[in-house]
Design a protein around this motif. Sequence first.
Motif, PDB file in Angstrom:
ATOM      1  N   ARG A  44      58.970 -56.421 -31.690  1.00 42.61           N
ATOM      2  CA  ARG A  44      58.952 -57.546 -32.630  1.00 42.61           C
ATOM      3  C   ARG A  44      59.030 -58.879 -31.876  1.00 42.61           C
ATOM      4  O   ARG A  44      58.381 -59.863 -32.257  1.00 42.61           O
ATOM      5  CB  ARG A  44      60.112 -57.417 -33.621  1.00 42.61           C
ATOM      6  CG  ARG A  44      59.997 -58.325 -34.831  1.00 42.61           C
ATOM      7  CD  ARG A  44      60.872 -57.848 -35.970  1.00 42.61           C
ATOM      8  NE  ARG A  44      62.286 -57.943 -35.678  1.00 42.61           N
ATOM      9  CZ  ARG A  44      63.042 -59.002 -35.983  1.00 42.61           C
ATOM     10  NH1 ARG A  44      62.505 -60.038 -36.599  1.00 42.61           N
ATOM     11  NH2 ARG A  44      64.319 -59.001 -35.704  1.00 42.61           N
ATOM     12  N   GLN A  74      66.003 -48.433 -30.863  1.00 45.40           N
ATOM     13  CA  GLN A  74      66.127 -49.604 -31.735  1.00 45.40           C
ATOM     14  C   GLN A  74      65.894 -50.888 -30.946  1.00 45.40           C
ATOM     15  O   GLN A  74      65.260 -51.826 -31.444  1.00 45.40           O
ATOM     16  CB  GLN A  74      67.506 -49.612 -32.384  1.00 45.40           C
ATOM     17  CG  GLN A  74      67.723 -48.470 -33.368  1.00 45.40           C
ATOM     18  CD  GLN A  74      69.176 -48.318 -33.793  1.00 45.40           C
ATOM     19  OE1 GLN A  74      70.088 -48.840 -33.126  1.00 45.40           O
ATOM     20  NE2 GLN A  74      69.409 -47.605 -34.879  1.00 45.40           N
ATOM     21  N   VAL A  76      58.088 -48.281 -27.218  1.00 47.14           N
ATOM     22  CA  VAL A  76      58.703 -47.686 -28.412  1.00 47.14           C
ATOM     23  C   VAL A  76      58.444 -46.185 -28.437  1.00 47.14           C
ATOM     24  O   VAL A  76      59.345 -45.391 -28.733  1.00 47.14           O
ATOM     25  CB  VAL A  76      58.162 -48.364 -29.686  1.00 47.14           C
ATOM     26  CG1 VAL A  76      58.651 -47.634 -30.928  1.00 47.14           C
ATOM     27  CG2 VAL A  76      58.604 -49.825 -29.744  1.00 47.14           C
ATOM     28  N   ARG A  88      61.345 -43.274 -28.382  1.00 48.88           N
ATOM     29  CA  ARG A  88      61.463 -42.241 -29.412  1.00 48.88           C
ATOM     30  C   ARG A  88      61.360 -40.848 -28.808  1.00 48.88           C
ATOM     31  O   ARG A  88      62.056 -39.912 -29.254  1.00 48.88           O
ATOM     32  CB  ARG A  88      60.386 -42.461 -30.464  1.00 48.88           C
ATOM     33  CG  ARG A  88      60.608 -43.721 -31.301  1.00 48.88           C
ATOM     34  CD  ARG A  88      59.492 -43.958 -32.304  1.00 48.88           C
ATOM     35  NE  ARG A  88      59.737 -45.157 -33.106  1.00 48.88           N
ATOM     36  CZ  ARG A  88      58.904 -45.652 -34.006  1.00 48.88           C
ATOM     37  NH1 ARG A  88      57.742 -45.029 -34.247  1.00 48.88           N
ATOM     38  NH2 ARG A  88      59.205 -46.742 -34.694  1.00 48.88           N
ATOM     39  N   LYS A  97      54.396 -51.398 -27.625  1.00 48.71           N
ATOM     40  CA  LYS A  97      54.225 -50.220 -28.469  1.00 48.71           C
ATOM     41  C   LYS A  97      54.468 -48.941 -27.669  1.00 48.71           C
ATOM     42  O   LYS A  97      55.113 -47.997 -28.146  1.00 48.71           O
ATOM     43  CB  LYS A  97      52.813 -50.193 -29.062  1.00 48.71           C
ATOM     44  CG  LYS A  97      52.526 -51.269 -30.094  1.00 48.71           C
ATOM     45  CD  LYS A  97      51.087 -51.163 -30.578  1.00 48.71           C
ATOM     46  CE  LYS A  97      50.740 -52.246 -31.578  1.00 48.71           C
ATOM     47  NZ  LYS A  97      49.323 -52.156 -32.027  1.00 48.71           N
ATOM     48  N   GLU A 103      62.197 -51.296 -30.374  1.00 50.68           N
ATOM     49  CA  GLU A 103      61.518 -51.788 -31.576  1.00 50.68           C
ATOM     50  C   GLU A 103      61.713 -53.292 -31.739  1.00 50.68           C
ATOM     51  O   GLU A 103      60.788 -54.017 -32.152  1.00 50.68           O
ATOM     52  CB  GLU A 103      62.045 -51.042 -32.804  1.00 50.68           C
ATOM     53  CG  GLU A 103      61.637 -49.572 -32.838  1.00 50.68           C
ATOM     54  CD  GLU A 103      62.374 -48.784 -33.895  1.00 50.68           C
ATOM     55  OE1 GLU A 103      63.239 -49.386 -34.584  1.00 50.68           O
ATOM     56  OE2 GLU A 103      62.108 -47.577 -34.037  1.00 50.68           O
ATOM     57  N   GLU A 104      62.906 -53.775 -31.419  1.00 53.31           N
ATOM     58  CA  GLU A 104      63.138 -55.220 -31.480  1.00 53.31           C
ATOM     59  C   GLU A 104      62.350 -55.943 -30.380  1.00 53.31           C
ATOM     60  O   GLU A 104      61.874 -57.064 -30.590  1.00 53.31           O
ATOM     61  CB  GLU A 104      64.628 -55.529 -31.339  1.00 53.31           C
ATOM     62  CG  GLU A 104      65.479 -55.046 -32.508  1.00 53.31           C
ATOM     63  CD  GLU A 104      65.140 -55.747 -33.813  1.00 53.31           C
ATOM     64  OE1 GLU A 104      64.542 -56.837 -33.762  1.00 53.31           O
ATOM     65  OE2 GLU A 104      65.472 -55.204 -34.880  1.00 53.31           O
TER      66      GLU A 104
END
Length: 491
Positions: A165, A158, A84, A88, A81, A161-162
């Motif tokens: 996940r 991006q 990410v 950003r 997290k 973020e993957e």
Amino acid sequence: MRNALPRVGAACLALMLAGCAVGPDYAGPPRLDMPAHWSAKSASRRQTGTLDRWWLRLRDPLLNRLIEQAVEANPDVAKAKAAVREARATIQQTSAGLFPSVSGTASATDNKASSGSASAVVDSAPYTLHQGSFDSSWELDLFGGTQRNIEAAVRGAQSAEEDLRDSLVTLIGDVAAYYVDARGYQARIALAQRTSVSQRDTEKLTRSKYDAGSGNAVDLAKATAQAASTEANVPTYQAALAADIHRLGILLGRPPDGVASSMARSAPVPASRMPLPTGLPADLLMSRPDVASAERKLAQATAKIGAAEADRYPAVSLTGSVGTSALRAGDLAKYSSVSWSVGPSVTVPVFDAGKRLATVRIAEAQRDQAFATFHSTLLTAFEDVENALVSLSQERVRATKLTEAAKNYREAAKLSRSLFETGSASFIDVLDAERSLYSAEDSLIQSKVSAAKDYIALAKALGGGWTDPVDVSTPIIIDTNTGPHSREALK
């Protein structure tokens, strides 16, 4: 010359507005040879459905709660997290290059000047000089270098973020696998304890026969040894069970014994009768987060080539400055005390011994490395799915045979014991039947564990995992009192 300058300025403005860019444009995921379908017979027909919350198919409420708690508290997920958030923030930082930068300065200095010769020095009266200014600069992104850096930052976000996940997919699979493993050891402990009780009963029967003169010392020693051998398995299984429970605690962000109380009561090994939707091999490009992340890293590396290429072209900047100075602060705003300057500047690379070209070559090589990583990750994903499909299919066949074997060995043990009590069978028959029954039932438990873990491995290989929105905005550590404050002594 006066006529040429407006044309040059207009051309620069047109290039800027047109969004000129250098370097290769990323055209999407590269086309690679992918199988049209899975080779395993169990997946020959495409299964439809979704992998959302696949662990609910195992029908274990405690497992569901543990997974939800792990998603909230696992340190690896918290780290992903934060990555990410960093990515950003990098987009915002890079995007600032498209806008002018403005800075302001203000000063008030006491001054005194002297003039004259060594024999006659005249000192002027001291005075205070007040000054203020605003300086601005703006580098025009004529060749898209800043845009390429922004493009790289967006693709990096991006990818992050993957990666988040992917950490969730891995975490959920690990929690489920260790949970299944722990339930398996609980079942094996219970089996060993039940079997040892039965074997101690056989030992008592053998001792009774020996005391009555119808048995022999060899049979008694074998009966005692078999019961002790079975009981010896319990400490080994207890240690393995403790290790699984400790690992579950760590995955949930707790101390090793953090879930021991929840796991104190035994429960069956989770099993699912519902097949997982395997989809097609091409679906892994979107469903597997590690594959998607590797593809985004490839796109990011491609954008960095353009950023490096843009650095080889001239750079045009607009600079401006407005300043004012006065002997009194109230006079700073008067027109007579204001000065200004504005104009463009051009920086043209003339000679750098090939440094900028080498930077482009480095970026190209890094792009090729990213492509190789993407290709390798995709192939590994195919392998994971194929292995899980075969393992799950064959383990189910094995479990069917082991169930049949355990059923027949149970009947054989029952009959041989009855015949031994009446003297119609030898103790060797009883010993062999009980040993075979224990081995078959223990193997059946292990097969159930393996089938459940193969099911979990298939869900992980297909990219199944957490689908609910994940809040990444809250930092792990929330700083306080970050404004101006007195500095405390260092500790």
